[in-house]
Scaffold this active site. Sequence first.
Site, PDB file in Angstrom:
ATOM      1  N   TYR A   1     -13.415   7.059 -13.646  1.00 13.73           N
ATOM      2  CA  TYR A   1     -13.201   6.002 -12.651  1.00 13.73           C
ATOM      3  C   TYR A   1     -13.868   4.709 -13.124  1.00 13.73           C
ATOM      4  O   TYR A   1     -13.265   3.627 -13.122  1.00 13.73           O
ATOM      5  CB  TYR A   1     -13.784   6.461 -11.307  1.00 13.73           C
ATOM      6  CG  TYR A   1     -14.133   5.336 -10.368  1.00 13.73           C
ATOM      7  CD1 TYR A   1     -13.138   4.690  -9.641  1.00 13.73           C
ATOM      8  CD2 TYR A   1     -15.455   4.903 -10.212  1.00 13.73           C
ATOM      9  CE1 TYR A   1     -13.461   3.631  -8.792  1.00 13.73           C
ATOM     10  CE2 TYR A   1     -15.781   3.862  -9.368  1.00 13.73           C
ATOM     11  CZ  TYR A   1     -14.773   3.233  -8.651  1.00 13.73           C
ATOM     12  OH  TYR A   1     -15.108   2.196  -7.823  1.00 13.73           O
TER      13      TYR A   1
ATOM     14  N   SER B   1     -16.621  -2.928  -9.596  1.00 14.36           N
ATOM     15  CA  SER B   1     -17.668  -2.084  -9.008  1.00 14.36           C
ATOM     16  C   SER B   1     -18.943  -2.191  -9.828  1.00 14.36           C
ATOM     17  O   SER B   1     -18.905  -2.422 -11.042  1.00 14.36           O
ATOM     18  CB  SER B   1     -17.169  -0.632  -9.029  1.00 14.36           C
ATOM     19  OG  SER B   1     -18.241   0.261  -8.863  1.00 14.36           O
TER      20      SER B   1
ATOM     21  N   GLY C   1     -24.475  12.551 -12.546  1.00 10.37           N
ATOM     22  CA  GLY C   1     -23.891  11.212 -12.704  1.00 10.37           C
ATOM     23  C   GLY C   1     -24.535  10.137 -11.857  1.00 10.37           C
ATOM     24  O   GLY C   1     -24.267   8.952 -12.054  1.00 10.37           O
TER      25      GLY C   1
ATOM     26  N   TYR D   1     -18.608  -4.649  -6.587  1.00 12.13           N
ATOM     27  CA  TYR D   1     -19.159  -4.192  -5.304  1.00 12.13           C
ATOM     28  C   TYR D   1     -20.326  -3.250  -5.511  1.00 12.13           C
ATOM     29  O   TYR D   1     -20.273  -2.367  -6.369  1.00 12.13           O
ATOM     30  CB  TYR D   1     -18.127  -3.397  -4.499  1.00 12.13           C
ATOM     31  CG  TYR D   1     -16.760  -3.983  -4.349  1.00 12.13           C
ATOM     32  CD1 TYR D   1     -16.542  -5.353  -4.289  1.00 12.13           C
ATOM     33  CD2 TYR D   1     -15.664  -3.130  -4.226  1.00 12.13           C
ATOM     34  CE1 TYR D   1     -15.268  -5.864  -4.124  1.00 12.13           C
ATOM     35  CE2 TYR D   1     -14.386  -3.626  -4.059  1.00 12.13           C
ATOM     36  CZ  TYR D   1     -14.198  -4.990  -4.014  1.00 12.13           C
ATOM     37  OH  TYR D   1     -12.925  -5.473  -3.856  1.00 12.13           O
TER      38      TYR D   1
ATOM     39  N   LYS E   1     -10.449   6.007  -6.281  1.00  8.20           N
ATOM     40  CA  LYS E   1     -11.852   5.579  -6.308  1.00  8.20           C
ATOM     41  C   LYS E   1     -12.899   6.680  -6.190  1.00  8.20           C
ATOM     42  O   LYS E   1     -14.074   6.384  -5.999  1.00  8.20           O
ATOM     43  CB  LYS E   1     -12.076   4.558  -5.189  1.00  8.20           C
ATOM     44  CG  LYS E   1     -11.778   5.116  -3.802  1.00  8.20           C
ATOM     45  CD  LYS E   1     -12.253   4.184  -2.705  1.00  8.20           C
ATOM     46  CE  LYS E   1     -12.219   4.850  -1.361  1.00  8.20           C
ATOM     47  NZ  LYS E   1     -12.730   4.070  -0.277  1.00  8.20           N
TER      48      LYS E   1
ATOM     49  N   ASP F   1       0.864  -1.191   0.000  1.00  8.80           N
ATOM     50  CA  ASP F   1       0.000   0.000   0.000  1.00  8.80           C
ATOM     51  C   ASP F   1       0.899   1.238   0.000  1.00  8.80           C
ATOM     52  O   ASP F   1       1.921   1.259   0.690  1.00  8.80           O
ATOM     53  CB  ASP F   1      -0.882  -0.008   1.259  1.00  8.80           C
ATOM     54  CG  ASP F   1      -2.133   0.828   1.083  1.00  8.80           C
ATOM     55  OD1 ASP F   1      -3.239   0.285   1.249  1.00  8.80           O
ATOM     56  OD2 ASP F   1      -2.003   2.045   0.793  1.00  8.80           O
TER      57      ASP F   1
ATOM     58  N   LYS G   1     -12.458   0.715 -14.225  1.00  8.93           N
ATOM     59  CA  LYS G   1     -12.954  -0.590 -13.751  1.00  8.93           C
ATOM     60  C   LYS G   1     -13.336  -1.475 -14.937  1.00  8.93           C
ATOM     61  O   LYS G   1     -12.981  -2.649 -14.996  1.00  8.93           O
ATOM     62  CB  LYS G   1     -14.154  -0.410 -12.815  1.00  8.93           C
ATOM     63  CG  LYS G   1     -13.827   0.298 -11.503  1.00  8.93           C
ATOM     64  CD  LYS G   1     -12.925  -0.529 -10.626  1.00  8.93           C
ATOM     65  CE  LYS G   1     -12.535   0.161  -9.333  1.00  8.93           C
ATOM     66  NZ  LYS G   1     -11.451  -0.504  -8.609  1.00  8.93           N
TER      67      LYS G   1
ATOM     68  N   ASN H   1     -16.997  11.888   0.100  1.00 17.08           N
ATOM     69  CA  ASN H   1     -17.869  11.923  -1.084  1.00 17.08           C
ATOM     70  C   ASN H   1     -19.068  11.022  -0.875  1.00 17.08           C
ATOM     71  O   ASN H   1     -20.131  11.251  -1.422  1.00 17.08           O
ATOM     72  CB  ASN H   1     -17.119  11.389  -2.317  1.00 17.08           C
ATOM     73  CG  ASN H   1     -15.901  12.208  -2.632  1.00 17.08           C
ATOM     74  OD1 ASN H   1     -16.011  13.405  -2.836  1.00 17.08           O
ATOM     75  ND2 ASN H   1     -14.731  11.577  -2.651  1.00 17.08           N
ATOM     76  N   ASN H   2     -18.865   9.946  -0.123  1.00 18.41           N
ATOM     77  CA  ASN H   2     -19.897   8.913  -0.026  1.00 18.41           C
ATOM     78  C   ASN H   2     -20.831   9.162   1.151  1.00 18.41           C
ATOM     79  O   ASN H   2     -20.481   9.833   2.126  1.00 18.41           O
ATOM     80  CB  ASN H   2     -19.254   7.530   0.080  1.00 18.41           C
ATOM     81  CG  ASN H   2     -18.426   7.196  -1.153  1.00 18.41           C
ATOM     82  OD1 ASN H   2     -17.215   7.034  -1.065  1.00 18.41           O
ATOM     83  ND2 ASN H   2     -19.049   7.150  -2.306  1.00 18.41           N
ATOM     84  N   LEU H   3     -22.009   8.595   1.026  1.00 18.59           N
ATOM     85  CA  LEU H   3     -23.082   8.891   1.978  1.00 18.59           C
ATOM     86  C   LEU H   3     -22.737   8.515   3.429  1.00 18.59           C
ATOM     87  O   LEU H   3     -22.896   9.344   4.331  1.00 18.59           O
ATOM     88  CB  LEU H   3     -24.347   8.155   1.514  1.00 18.59           C
ATOM     89  CG  LEU H   3     -25.580   8.304   2.382  1.00 18.59           C
ATOM     90  CD1 LEU H   3     -25.994   9.769   2.510  1.00 18.59           C
ATOM     91  CD2 LEU H   3     -26.742   7.478   1.796  1.00 18.59           C
TER      92      LEU H   3
ATOM     93  N   ASN I   1      -4.348   6.902   0.441  1.00 22.70           N
ATOM     94  CA  ASN I   1      -5.685   7.138   1.008  1.00 22.70           C
ATOM     95  C   ASN I   1      -5.931   6.176   2.168  1.00 22.70           C
ATOM     96  O   ASN I   1      -7.037   5.681   2.365  1.00 22.70           O
ATOM     97  CB  ASN I   1      -6.746   6.953  -0.102  1.00 22.70           C
ATOM     98  CG  ASN I   1      -8.106   7.452   0.323  1.00 22.70           C
ATOM     99  OD1 ASN I   1      -8.209   8.390   1.123  1.00 22.70           O
ATOM    100  ND2 ASN I   1      -9.156   6.827  -0.171  1.00 22.70           N
TER     101      ASN I   1
HETATM  102  N1  UFG Z   1     -25.603  11.025  -1.308  1.00 22.34           N
HETATM  103  C1  UFG Z   1     -26.230  12.093  -0.745  1.00 22.34           C
HETATM  104  N2  UFG Z   1     -25.468  12.975  -0.037  1.00 22.34           N
HETATM  105  C2  UFG Z   1     -24.121  12.835   0.128  1.00 22.34           C
HETATM  106  C3  UFG Z   1     -23.487  11.705  -0.455  1.00 22.34           C
HETATM  107  C4  UFG Z   1     -24.268  10.821  -1.182  1.00 22.34           C
HETATM  108  O1  UFG Z   1     -27.446  12.268  -0.876  1.00 22.34           O
HETATM  109  O2  UFG Z   1     -23.486  13.677   0.765  1.00 22.34           O
HETATM  110  C5  UFG Z   1     -26.424  10.070  -2.079  1.00 22.34           C
HETATM  111  C6  UFG Z   1     -25.978   9.978  -3.525  1.00 22.34           C
HETATM  112  O3  UFG Z   1     -26.546  11.007  -4.282  1.00 22.34           O
HETATM  113  C7  UFG Z   1     -26.464   8.583  -3.902  1.00 22.34           C
HETATM  114  C8  UFG Z   1     -26.339   7.798  -2.593  1.00 22.34           C
HETATM  115  O4  UFG Z   1     -26.264   8.774  -1.552  1.00 22.34           O
HETATM  116  O5  UFG Z   1     -27.803   8.672  -4.261  1.00 22.34           O
HETATM  117  C9  UFG Z   1     -25.100   6.945  -2.529  1.00 22.34           C
HETATM  118  O6  UFG Z   1     -23.976   7.751  -2.843  1.00 22.34           O
HETATM  119  P1  UFG Z   1     -22.488   7.295  -2.559  1.00 22.34           P
HETATM  120  O7  UFG Z   1     -21.586   8.408  -3.018  1.00 22.34           O
HETATM  121  O8  UFG Z   1     -22.335   6.840  -1.161  1.00 22.34           O
HETATM  122  O9  UFG Z   1     -22.336   6.010  -3.471  1.00 22.34           O
HETATM  123  P2  UFG Z   1     -22.537   5.872  -5.049  1.00 22.34           P
HETATM  124  O10 UFG Z   1     -23.680   4.937  -5.220  1.00 22.34           O
HETATM  125  O11 UFG Z   1     -22.591   7.140  -5.768  1.00 22.34           O
HETATM  126  O12 UFG Z   1     -21.116   5.280  -5.426  1.00 22.34           O
HETATM  127  C10 UFG Z   1     -20.827   3.962  -5.210  1.00 22.34           C
HETATM  128  C11 UFG Z   1     -19.334   3.777  -5.046  1.00 22.34           C
HETATM  129  C12 UFG Z   1     -18.624   4.069  -6.335  1.00 22.34           C
HETATM  130  C13 UFG Z   1     -19.274   3.400  -7.488  1.00 22.34           C
HETATM  131  C14 UFG Z   1     -20.734   3.722  -7.530  1.00 22.34           C
HETATM  132  C15 UFG Z   1     -21.490   3.105  -8.655  1.00 22.34           C
HETATM  133  O13 UFG Z   1     -18.825   4.631  -4.065  1.00 22.34           O
HETATM  134  O14 UFG Z   1     -17.305   3.579  -6.213  1.00 22.34           O
HETATM  135  O15 UFG Z   1     -21.308   3.285  -6.308  1.00 22.34           O
HETATM  136  O16 UFG Z   1     -21.522   1.760  -8.504  1.00 22.34           O
HETATM  137  F1  UFG Z   1     -18.712   3.803  -8.637  1.00 22.34           F
END
Ligand code: UFG
Length: 337
Positions: A148, A124, A294, A176, A84, A31, A152, A197-199, A35
């Site tokens: 990204y 993914s 997106g 995943y 990612k 690693d 994949k 970035n993620n929920l 990150n």
């Molecule tokens: N969301 C919010 N607010 C936030 C963050 C996310 O409402 O602050 C929402 C997003 O709009 C989405 C849901 O929560 O509707 C999930 O979002 P994430 O960012 O947690 O996950 P994604 O589904 O966008 O992304 C995941 C993986 C990526 C992958 C993608 C598609 O993190 O690696 O799925 O398979 F590319």
Amino acid sequence: MNVLLTGGAGYIGSHTALELLRAGHDVVIADDFSNSSESSVRAIEKETGKKVRLYACDVSDALKCKMIFEENKFDAVIHFAGYKAVGESVAKPLMYFRNNFLSAIAVLESMLEHGVNLFVFSSSATVYGTCQDMPLVESSSLGVTSPYGRTKLVIEQMCEDVCKANPDFKAVMLRYFNPIGADASLAVGENPKGIPNNLMPYLCKVASGELDHLSVFGKDYDTPDGTCIRDFIHISDLASGHMAAVEKSGSLPKGISCFNLGTGKGTSVDELVSIFNSVNGNKVKFVYAGRRPGDVPVSYADVSKANEVLGWKASHSLEDACATAYAYQMKCSEGRH
Ligand code: UFG
């Protein structure tokens, strides 16, 4: 088995390392900590009482990658290393292409050179692009919605070609869905650097007071409550999916195999927020905001193939995922202050 985990100190890699070590396998981690941090590796060792050989290097450096294979004898490689963040990849596509492609190529070349014939790839659900036929099955149409996602998909295709040219090679693509939560020991978990970035990590940082409120991206989707639907899977289930892929590899055909790793059940963003609040006893402040560019409205897996072929099934609840994710966040926050 002796398994090399590239990117093994990261969120998914560290949980997979724990799972493999607990089951009696040996693990070597490579690693570059871009990150992640070395403390995860130490926590894994402490939790399992086992030593992990660690290479602090970037496996896209072909010479360093080769050295790892010269110094060890591996039965399998699980390749997690890679950038990612979807949004970052849109802004910096070449950075994503350079890192993700070169690391996969360097690892595959070293494997072939050293006769290591089992490659498990961190793919993914993003490879399904904008496919709207739910649930997604491994044979659903594929597509690209970000640089990204392109990395994949192209790495999956590279694996297919490598398998054709090397009849003894097996490549297992694990697609995943949305991993959340932390190991019950809280030895490792998800604590991304910067603003998440993620929920789930975002929810955790709002709950811990580090961020003020959550913006729910989109309330006007064609779903029962208007918010997006995802297949949230507990990270420990995802980790056990990797172990199943490695342990059941003997019965897989030579060549490429693809598996969805999800729960098979869709949960909306609103639903996840309310489970989080009910489990953690706090009211996460949130506002509804516009759609995030997106985002696909709905994404959830058909998991029957992984169930039938790998004998694997997700078993942890979303309540458990919300509780452990937040507990790990609190542990990290306390450590910092
Ligand atoms: N969301 C919010 N607010 C936030 C963050 C996310 O409402 O602050 C929402 C997003 O709009 C989405 C849901 O929560 O509707 C999930 O979002 P994430 O960012 O947690 O996950 P994604 O589904 O966008 O992304 C995941 C993986 C990526 C992958 C993608 C598609 O993190 O690696 O799925 O398979 F590319």
